[in-house]
Scaffold this motif. Structure first.
Motif, PDB file in Angstrom:
ATOM      1  N   SER A  81       0.963  -1.276   0.397  1.00 61.50           N
ATOM      2  CA  SER A  81      -0.610  -0.023   0.044  1.00 61.50           C
ATOM      3  C   SER A  81       1.160   1.375  -0.296  1.00 61.50           C
ATOM      4  N   VAL A  82       0.205   2.600   0.137  1.00 61.64           N
ATOM      5  CA  VAL A  82       1.005   3.491  -0.647  1.00 61.64           C
ATOM      6  C   VAL A  82       1.170   4.388   0.817  1.00 61.64           C
ATOM      7  N   ASP A  83       2.652   4.746   1.387  1.00 59.01           N
ATOM      8  CA  ASP A  83       3.178   5.411   1.945  1.00 59.01           C
ATOM      9  C   ASP A  83       2.597   6.794   1.523  1.00 59.01           C
ATOM     10  N   LEU A  84       1.247   7.172   2.629  1.00 59.05           N
ATOM     11  CA  LEU A  84       1.384   8.959   2.628  1.00 59.05           C
ATOM     12  C   LEU A  84       2.338   9.680   2.981  1.00 59.05           C
ATOM     13  N   PHE A  85       2.624   9.279   4.195  1.00 64.73           N
ATOM     14  CA  PHE A  85       3.427  10.132   4.686  1.00 64.73           C
ATOM     15  C   PHE A  85       5.411  10.336   4.086  1.00 64.73           C
ATOM     16  N   ALA A  86       5.490   9.211   3.349  1.00 58.50           N
ATOM     17  CA  ALA A  86       6.917   9.184   2.818  1.00 58.50           C
ATOM     18  C   ALA A  86       6.464  10.218   1.210  1.00 58.50           C
ATOM     19  N   ILE A  87       5.301   9.692   1.016  1.00 63.07           N
ATOM     20  CA  ILE A  87       5.120  10.869   0.077  1.00 63.07           C
ATOM     21  C   ILE A  87       5.335  12.222  -0.181  1.00 63.07           C
ATOM     22  N   ALA A  88       4.607  13.072   1.252  1.00 62.00           N
ATOM     23  CA  ALA A  88       4.744  13.974   1.540  1.00 62.00           C
ATOM     24  C   ALA A  88       6.177  14.511   1.990  1.00 62.00           C
ATOM     25  N   LYS A  89       6.666  13.320   2.155  1.00 64.76           N
ATOM     26  CA  LYS A  89       8.290  13.979   2.311  1.00 64.76           C
ATOM     27  C   LYS A  89       8.647  14.363   1.381  1.00 64.76           C
ATOM     28  N   MET A  90       8.447  13.333   0.002  1.00 62.18           N
ATOM     29  CA  MET A  90       9.264  13.563  -1.276  1.00 62.18           C
ATOM     30  C   MET A  90       8.696  14.946  -1.902  1.00 62.18           C
ATOM     31  N   ASN A  91       7.587  15.233  -1.470  1.00 62.33           N
ATOM     32  CA  ASN A  91       6.917  16.537  -2.376  1.00 62.33           C
ATOM     33  C   ASN A  91       7.677  17.643  -1.337  1.00 62.33           C
ATOM     34  N   GLN A  92       7.747  17.211  -0.240  1.00 60.01           N
ATOM     35  CA  GLN A  92       8.577  18.307   0.631  1.00 60.01           C
ATOM     36  C   GLN A  92       9.988  18.689   0.249  1.00 60.01           C
ATOM     37  N   VAL A  93      10.622  17.515  -0.037  1.00 60.98           N
ATOM     38  CA  VAL A  93      12.178  17.597  -0.600  1.00 60.98           C
ATOM     39  C   VAL A  93      12.313  18.389  -1.636  1.00 60.98           C
ATOM     40  N   ILE A  94      11.217  17.966  -3.143  1.00 62.65           N
ATOM     41  CA  ILE A  94      10.698  18.430  -3.816  1.00 62.65           C
ATOM     42  C   ILE A  94      10.736  20.069  -4.089  1.00 62.65           C
ATOM     43  N   GLY A  95       9.861  19.940  -3.327  1.00 63.93           N
ATOM     44  CA  GLY A  95       9.597  21.537  -3.092  1.00 63.93           C
ATOM     45  C   GLY A  95      11.040  22.703  -2.428  1.00 63.93           C
ATOM     46  N   TYR A  96      12.400  21.666  -2.030  1.00 57.38           N
ATOM     47  CA  TYR A  96      12.817  22.700  -1.161  1.00 57.38           C
ATOM     48  C   TYR A  96      14.058  22.508  -2.629  1.00 57.38           C
ATOM     49  N   LEU A  97      13.889  21.316  -3.612  1.00 61.05           N
ATOM     50  CA  LEU A  97      14.501  21.280  -4.566  1.00 61.05           C
ATOM     51  C   LEU A  97      13.988  22.607  -5.559  1.00 61.05           C
ATOM     52  N   LYS A  98      13.097  22.456  -5.256  1.00 66.29           N
ATOM     53  CA  LYS A  98      12.635  23.793  -6.709  1.00 66.29           C
ATOM     54  C   LYS A  98      12.551  25.456  -6.205  1.00 66.29           C
ATOM     55  N   PHE A  99      13.062  25.622  -4.820  1.00 72.23           N
ATOM     56  CA  PHE A  99      12.769  26.721  -4.784  1.00 72.23           C
ATOM     57  C   PHE A  99      14.587  27.385  -4.297  1.00 72.23           C
ATOM     58  N   LEU A 100      15.271  25.537  -4.049  1.00 72.75           N
ATOM     59  CA  LEU A 100      17.118  26.504  -4.421  1.00 72.75           C
ATOM     60  C   LEU A 100      17.390  26.721  -5.805  1.00 72.75           C
ATOM     61  N   ARG A 101      16.011  25.749  -6.720  1.00 74.21           N
ATOM     62  CA  ARG A 101      16.803  26.100  -8.248  1.00 74.21           C
ATOM     63  C   ARG A 101      16.784  27.990  -9.168  1.00 74.21           C
ATOM     64  N   LYS A 102      15.617  28.582  -7.525  1.00 70.87           N
ATOM     65  CA  LYS A 102      14.743  29.758  -7.642  1.00 70.87           C
ATOM     66  C   LYS A 102      16.232  30.223  -7.133  1.00 70.87           C
ATOM     67  N   VAL A 103      16.798  30.451  -6.576  1.00 62.09           N
ATOM     68  CA  VAL A 103      18.187  30.690  -5.669  1.00 62.09           C
ATOM     69  C   VAL A 103      18.703  30.835  -6.464  1.00 62.09           C
ATOM     70  N   GLU A 104      19.564  29.134  -6.894  1.00 63.79           N
ATOM     71  CA  GLU A 104      20.696  29.467  -7.866  1.00 63.79           C
ATOM     72  C   GLU A 104      20.480  30.339  -9.278  1.00 63.79           C
ATOM     73  N   ARG A 105      19.307  30.462  -9.715  1.00 60.22           N
ATOM     74  CA  ARG A 105      19.790  30.957 -11.400  1.00 60.22           C
ATOM     75  C   ARG A 105      19.011  32.468 -10.923  1.00 60.22           C
ATOM     76  N   LYS A 106      18.199  33.207  -9.686  1.00 60.50           N
ATOM     77  CA  LYS A 106      18.631  34.554  -9.060  1.00 60.50           C
ATOM     78  C   LYS A 106      20.227  35.074  -9.451  1.00 60.50           C
ATOM     79  N   ILE A 107      21.135  34.300  -8.041  1.00 59.35           N
ATOM     80  CA  ILE A 107      22.036  34.441  -8.481  1.00 59.35           C
ATOM     81  C   ILE A 107      23.048  34.888 -10.189  1.00 59.35           C
ATOM     82  N   GLU A 108      23.011  33.738 -10.585  1.00 60.09           N
ATOM     83  CA  GLU A 108      23.064  33.846 -11.890  1.00 60.09           C
ATOM     84  C   GLU A 108      23.310  35.031 -12.817  1.00 60.09           C
ATOM     85  N   ASN A 109      21.784  35.321 -12.334  1.00 61.25           N
ATOM     86  CA  ASN A 109      20.943  36.418 -12.859  1.00 61.25           C
ATOM     87  C   ASN A 109      21.540  37.962 -12.707  1.00 61.25           C
TER      88      ASN A 109
END
Length: 110
Positions: A81-109
């Motif tokens: 069965s699907v572990d919703l706690f794991a899915i939520a944690k993965m989504n949290q990590v994905i959100g952090y990575l998206k944020f870091l990409r935005k910060v990186e692009r801003k620094i580069e620009n």
């Protein structure tokens, strides 16, 4: 725009989760989830935030204030069965990575 109870039901169904699965994830009774989806009960702040993580959506989307939502592209290969706690944690990590990409692009620009 849809209200929170409509969005919650829509997101749950799109992700093929049962009310029981979501109830277990939120540590509440399934009947309470049913009442929330019917607009008869409200979420507390902790449950609201947990659902934003689970569905990888903004609070504004969940509240029906925005239609800006992109479903996460996660795939699982498991017979269990699907572990919703794991899915939520993965989504949290994905959100952090998206944020870091935005910060990186801003620094580069700059």
């Amino acid at each position: 725009m849809a209200g929170i109870h409509e969005r919650l039901k829509q997101l749950r169904e799109e992700n093929n989760y049962s009310q029981e699965q979501v109830a277990n994830y939120l540590e509440m009774d399934q009947s309470y989830i049913s009442k929330i989806e019917k607009g008869k009960r409200n979420l507390n702040e902790i449950s609201f935030n947990k659902l934003c993580l689970l569905y990888n959506c903004s609070p504004d989307y969940l509240l029906g204030k925005s239609d800006d939502y992109e479903s996460p592209k996660l795939a699982f290969r498991s017979d269990e069965s699907v572990d919703l706690f794991a899915i939520a944690k993965m989504n949290q990590v994905i959100g952090y990575l998206k944020f870091l990409r935005k910060v990186e692009r801003k620094i580069e620009n700059d």
